[in-house]
Design a protein around this motif. Sequence first.
Motif, PDB file in Angstrom:
ATOM      1  N   PHE A  19       0.827  -1.203   0.000  1.00  0.00           N
ATOM      2  CA  PHE A  19       0.000   0.000   0.000  1.00  0.00           C
ATOM      3  C   PHE A  19       0.865   1.258   0.000  1.00  0.00           C
ATOM      4  N   ALA A  20       1.925   1.259   0.804  1.00  0.00           N
ATOM      5  CA  ALA A  20       2.823   2.414   0.849  1.00  0.00           C
ATOM      6  C   ALA A  20       3.435   2.670  -0.528  1.00  0.00           C
ATOM      7  N   GLY A  21       3.795   1.614  -1.226  1.00  0.00           N
ATOM      8  CA  GLY A  21       4.342   1.768  -2.576  1.00  0.00           C
ATOM      9  C   GLY A  21       3.333   2.350  -3.552  1.00  0.00           C
ATOM     10  N   ILE A  22       2.100   1.868  -3.477  1.00  0.00           N
ATOM     11  CA  ILE A  22       1.029   2.395  -4.336  1.00  0.00           C
ATOM     12  C   ILE A  22       0.807   3.871  -4.040  1.00  0.00           C
ATOM     13  N   LEU A  23       0.708   4.219  -2.762  1.00  0.00           N
ATOM     14  CA  LEU A  23       0.494   5.609  -2.366  1.00  0.00           C
ATOM     15  C   LEU A  23       1.658   6.486  -2.816  1.00  0.00           C
ATOM     16  N   ASN A  24       2.869   6.007  -2.646  1.00  0.00           N
ATOM     17  CA  ASN A  24       4.045   6.768  -3.050  1.00  0.00           C
ATOM     18  C   ASN A  24       4.048   7.034  -4.560  1.00  0.00           C
ATOM     19  N   THR A  25       3.716   6.025  -5.343  1.00  0.00           N
ATOM     20  CA  THR A  25       3.651   6.178  -6.804  1.00  0.00           C
ATOM     21  C   THR A  25       2.574   7.178  -7.194  1.00  0.00           C
ATOM     22  N   ASN A  26       1.376   7.043  -6.599  1.00  0.00           N
ATOM     23  CA  ASN A  26       0.287   7.968  -6.911  1.00  0.00           C
ATOM     24  C   ASN A  26       0.631   9.388  -6.476  1.00  0.00           C
ATOM     25  N   TRP A  27       1.244   9.522  -5.306  1.00  0.00           N
ATOM     26  CA  TRP A  27       1.640  10.847  -4.810  1.00  0.00           C
ATOM     27  C   TRP A  27       2.606  11.496  -5.800  1.00  0.00           C
ATOM     28  N   ASP A  28       3.577  10.728  -6.251  1.00  0.00           N
ATOM     29  CA  ASP A  28       4.583  11.251  -7.182  1.00  0.00           C
ATOM     30  C   ASP A  28       3.936  11.734  -8.480  1.00  0.00           C
ATOM     31  N   LYS A  29       2.900  11.038  -8.939  1.00  0.00           N
ATOM     32  CA  LYS A  29       2.214  11.414 -10.180  1.00  0.00           C
ATOM     33  C   LYS A  29       1.254  12.580  -9.987  1.00  0.00           C
ATOM     34  N   ILE A  31       0.727  14.771  -6.940  1.00  0.00           N
ATOM     35  CA  ILE A  31       1.018  15.904  -6.053  1.00  0.00           C
ATOM     36  C   ILE A  31       2.365  16.494  -6.448  1.00  0.00           C
ATOM     37  N   LYS A  32       2.336  17.603  -7.138  1.00  0.00           N
ATOM     38  CA  LYS A  32       3.585  18.223  -7.590  1.00  0.00           C
ATOM     39  C   LYS A  32       4.119  19.248  -6.594  1.00  0.00           C
ATOM     40  N   ALA A  33       3.242  19.819  -5.775  1.00  0.00           N
ATOM     41  CA  ALA A  33       3.654  20.882  -4.852  1.00  0.00           C
ATOM     42  C   ALA A  33       4.527  20.354  -3.711  1.00  0.00           C
ATOM     43  N   VAL A  34       4.283  19.125  -3.278  1.00  0.00           N
ATOM     44  CA  VAL A  34       5.049  18.524  -2.184  1.00  0.00           C
ATOM     45  C   VAL A  34       5.633  17.211  -2.699  1.00  0.00           C
ATOM     46  N   PRO A  35       6.921  17.193  -3.009  1.00  0.00           N
ATOM     47  CA  PRO A  35       7.511  15.976  -3.580  1.00  0.00           C
ATOM     48  C   PRO A  35       7.509  14.820  -2.581  1.00  0.00           C
ATOM     49  N   THR A  36       7.418  13.624  -3.110  1.00  0.00           N
ATOM     50  CA  THR A  36       7.482  12.435  -2.262  1.00  0.00           C
ATOM     51  C   THR A  36       8.887  12.289  -1.686  1.00  0.00           C
ATOM     52  N   ARG A  37       8.940  11.817  -0.491  1.00  0.00           N
ATOM     53  CA  ARG A  37      10.229  11.566   0.153  1.00  0.00           C
ATOM     54  C   ARG A  37      10.472  10.066   0.307  1.00  0.00           C
ATOM     55  N   GLY A  38       9.710   9.283  -0.447  1.00  0.00           N
ATOM     56  CA  GLY A  38       9.908   7.843  -0.466  1.00  0.00           C
ATOM     57  C   GLY A  38       9.180   7.111   0.643  1.00  0.00           C
ATOM     58  N   VAL A  39       9.418   5.828   0.696  1.00  0.00           N
ATOM     59  CA  VAL A  39       8.805   4.953   1.691  1.00  0.00           C
ATOM     60  C   VAL A  39       9.894   4.519   2.652  1.00  0.00           C
TER      61      VAL A  39
END
Length: 103
Positions: A19-29, A31-39
């Motif tokens: 789930f964390a991986g799915i969320l991280n991928t979706n966030w990266d695609k 949410i551009k204002a706050v970059p993902t910091r990974g899992v």
Amino acid sequence: NFILVSMAHSASMRYSERFAGILNTNWDKEIKAVPTRGVKQAGFYVLVGASMPSVLVETGFLSNKIDEAYVNSKKGQKEIAKTIYNSIVDYREYYDKQLKEDE
């Protein structure tokens, strides 16, 4: 008893990571204002003892002016909520598929 608890924890961990991986991928695609910091993994008190898949989502840092403005805006809140919701839906599809394969 310890073996059963360990097995349950292991299964929950696998699904939490997915789930964390799915969320991280979706966030990266999405949410551009706050970059993902990974899992990352850690023994956060709020997650310890959960007998189900669980993740802790950091949506931004209030000490960062850009993150703070985005998280406090209606647009940012809607985008974050939508991304988390879509990730839950994606995870549910994955989970249902896994259950069918395990039958």
